[in-house]
Design an enzyme around this catalytic site. Structure first.
Site, PDB file in Angstrom:
ATOM      1  CB  CYS A 149      -7.792  -5.039   1.894  1.00  0.00           C
ATOM      2  SG  CYS A 149      -6.044  -4.989   1.582  1.00  0.00           S
TER       3      CYS A 149
ATOM      4  CB  THR B  55      -0.614   0.017   1.112  1.00  0.00           C
ATOM      5  OG1 THR B  55      -1.863  -1.435   1.402  1.00  0.00           O
ATOM      6  CG2 THR B  55      -1.820   1.513   1.456  1.00  0.00           C
TER       7      THR B  55
ATOM      8  CG  HIS C 202       1.064  -9.851   3.189  1.00  0.00           C
ATOM      9  ND1 HIS C 202       0.254 -10.788   3.506  1.00  0.00           N
ATOM     10  CD2 HIS C 202       1.600  -8.630   2.893  1.00  0.00           C
ATOM     11  CE1 HIS C 202      -0.722  -9.876   2.287  1.00  0.00           C
ATOM     12  NE2 HIS C 202      -0.142  -8.645   2.253  1.00  0.00           N
TER      13      HIS C 202
HETATM   14  N1  PLP Z   1      -2.536  -4.362  -4.619  1.00  0.00           N
HETATM   15  C1  PLP Z   1      -2.552  -5.751  -4.613  1.00  0.00           C
HETATM   16  C2  PLP Z   1      -2.941  -6.062  -6.404  1.00  0.00           C
HETATM   17  C3  PLP Z   1      -2.698  -6.664  -3.485  1.00  0.00           C
HETATM   18  O1  PLP Z   1      -3.923  -7.853  -3.787  1.00  0.00           O
HETATM   19  C4  PLP Z   1      -2.531  -6.115  -1.795  1.00  0.00           C
HETATM   20  C5  PLP Z   1      -2.934  -6.885  -1.104  1.00  0.00           C
HETATM   21  O2  PLP Z   1      -3.782  -7.088  -0.888  1.00  0.00           O
HETATM   22  C6  PLP Z   1      -1.565  -4.872  -2.101  1.00  0.00           C
HETATM   23  C7  PLP Z   1      -1.481  -4.232  -3.311  1.00  0.00           C
HETATM   24  C8  PLP Z   1      -1.686  -4.248  -0.893  1.00  0.00           C
HETATM   25  O3  PLP Z   1      -0.534  -4.626  -0.074  1.00  0.00           O
HETATM   26  P1  PLP Z   1      -0.121  -4.471   1.093  1.00  0.00           P
HETATM   27  O4  PLP Z   1      -1.399  -5.790   2.416  1.00  0.00           O
HETATM   28  O5  PLP Z   1       1.030  -4.963   0.945  1.00  0.00           O
HETATM   29  O6  PLP Z   1      -0.529  -3.665   1.582  1.00  0.00           O
END
Ligand code: PLP
Length: 376
Positions: free
Chosen positions: A322, A70, A198
């Site tokens: 999310c 993010t 992760h």
């Molecule tokens: N972009 C995509 C395509 C994702 O699937 C995710 C996580 O689900 C993210 C960005 C965000 O990753 P993070 O959890 O490390 O912020």
């Protein structure tokens, strides 16, 4: 437990835990300290940077560690906008992750204009739409490599070429594609590319941003001189080491997607599409990640099915983790199939390299039993 939600997150591999453990126990110094107990960790961080760079064909100097993807996504878009203050237009797609979409929505409130490119009913993006959307006002194009909900792959090589020829910066969210398919920034010349540990067996809380040499970059987090002044904040050495080792393991495991994961995914998908009435595949059958299948169960609410699957020990999801606590139907499915109920009646199954045939067999049985119970 049968874990078929690897697009949400993954388990920490024993090799990764072993690699990071010294930095959680004996080697807990601060890499910025002048004495050896701290400063020797600089070498450890640089070794991890090399491992992450190698996963995507980059130079180590082009990798900046971050707290999550993010942050990487926000940082890349912001850096591109700052580099061209006169340009107030962003091009992205309707199916990006919320870390791009919600940042773009916030930027709209600041006066930026955003074009959200559509996708077709199979989740595919037309390069012609991108070509038509880019104008002299466009500062950055942000498009993902592989979709988190459907696994559908965007034509990122062509996107990069269009952006290059039009003099527009290209940011690619490669969070889902990384470690599941080959990524080489020499072949796909994005200016920025986001990763998160992760999703490929490092712990949560560490991401990386690839910034092409000579691409403009200004820090998102202003602070100390860490990361060559590109990202302030004391380095999380254990997590960085973990992401490095996870990248190393990912390179070794990459062939498993073609050799095993794809066949197991197809086995699961075929059994559901053929064995459960009123089901439909969401997303292009071929142009997608080998581990993901997204299926509509017409007439069955996703939440009800997920609950029964959970009771049977099967972990799957109805879209992005999310957004799992929101009532919103999947924006990805709505973009693909406007007006259809698919966005509330679908399940995403995402396999991992350790998923076994027995897991898939048990999941098929659980899906058949749960759908029969719900349709009764
Ligand atoms: N972009 C995509 C395509 C994702 O699937 C995710 C996580 O689900 C993210 C960005 C965000 O990753 P993070 O959890 O490390 O912020």
């Amino acid at each position: 437990m049968i874990y078929l939600d690897h697009n949400a997150t993954t388990n920490v591999l024993p090799e990764v835990l072993d690699a990071m453990m010294p930095c959680l126990t004996t080697e807990w110094g601060n890499p910025s300290s002048s004495y050896a107990f701290g400063s020797r960790l600089k070498t450890v961080v640089e070794a991890a940077r090399e491992q992450v760079a190698e996963l995507i064909g980059a130079q180590p100097r082009e990798v900046v560690f971050a707290g999550c993807a993010t942050e990487s996504n926000n940082a890349a878009i912001q850096a591109a906008l700052k580099a061209a203050p006169g340009k107030r237009h962003i091009v992205t797609s309707m199916v990006e992750h919320s870390s791009v979409l919600n940042f773009c929505k916030a930027l709209e409130k600041e006066g930026y204009r955003v074009t959200y490119l559509p996708v077709d009913s199979e989740g595919l993006l037309k390069v012609a739409d991108l070509e038509n959307a880019v104008t002299g006002e466009t500062a950055v194009v942000s498009l993902m490599w592989g979709n988190n909900e459907t696994g559908v792959l965007f034509p990122v090589k062509q996107v990069a070429e269009v952006c290059k020829s039009r003099g527009v910066l290209f940011h690619c969210d490669a969070v889902q594609a990384a470690a599941k398919t080959e990524i080489d920034v020499r072949q796909v010349p994005a200016d920025y590319l986001s990763l998160t540990g992760h999703k490929f067996h490092a712990p949560k809380g560490v991401g990386a941003l690839y910034v092409r040499r000579k691409a403009p970059f200004s820090p998102f987090l202003h602070g100390g001189h860490q990361e060559r002044g590109l990202r302030g904040g004391t380095e999380s050495v254990p997590l960085i080491v973990a992401m490095g080792e996870a990248a190393n393991q990912a390179r070794k495991r990459l062939p498993i997607y073609d050799e095993k994961v794809c066949a197991l995914r197809d086995m699961l998908e075929d059994a559901i599409l053929k064995g459960v009435l009123n089901t439909e595949l969401n997303g292009h059958k071929v142009q997608r990640l080998a581990n993901t299948t997204n299926i509509t169960f017409h007439g069955i609410e996703s939440e009800a099915l997920l609950l029964l699957l959970d009771q049977a020990g099967v972990c799957a999801s109805s879209g992005s983790a999310c957004l799992a606590d929101s009532d919103e139907p999947s924006h990805v499915l709505r973009a693909m199939k406007p007006g259809s109920t698919a966005s509330r009646q679908m399940i995403r199954f995402s396999l991992g390299t350790d998923t076994a045939r027995a897991d898939v067999e048990a999941a098929i049985l659980a899906v058949k039993q749960a759908t029969a119970a719900l349709r009764n």
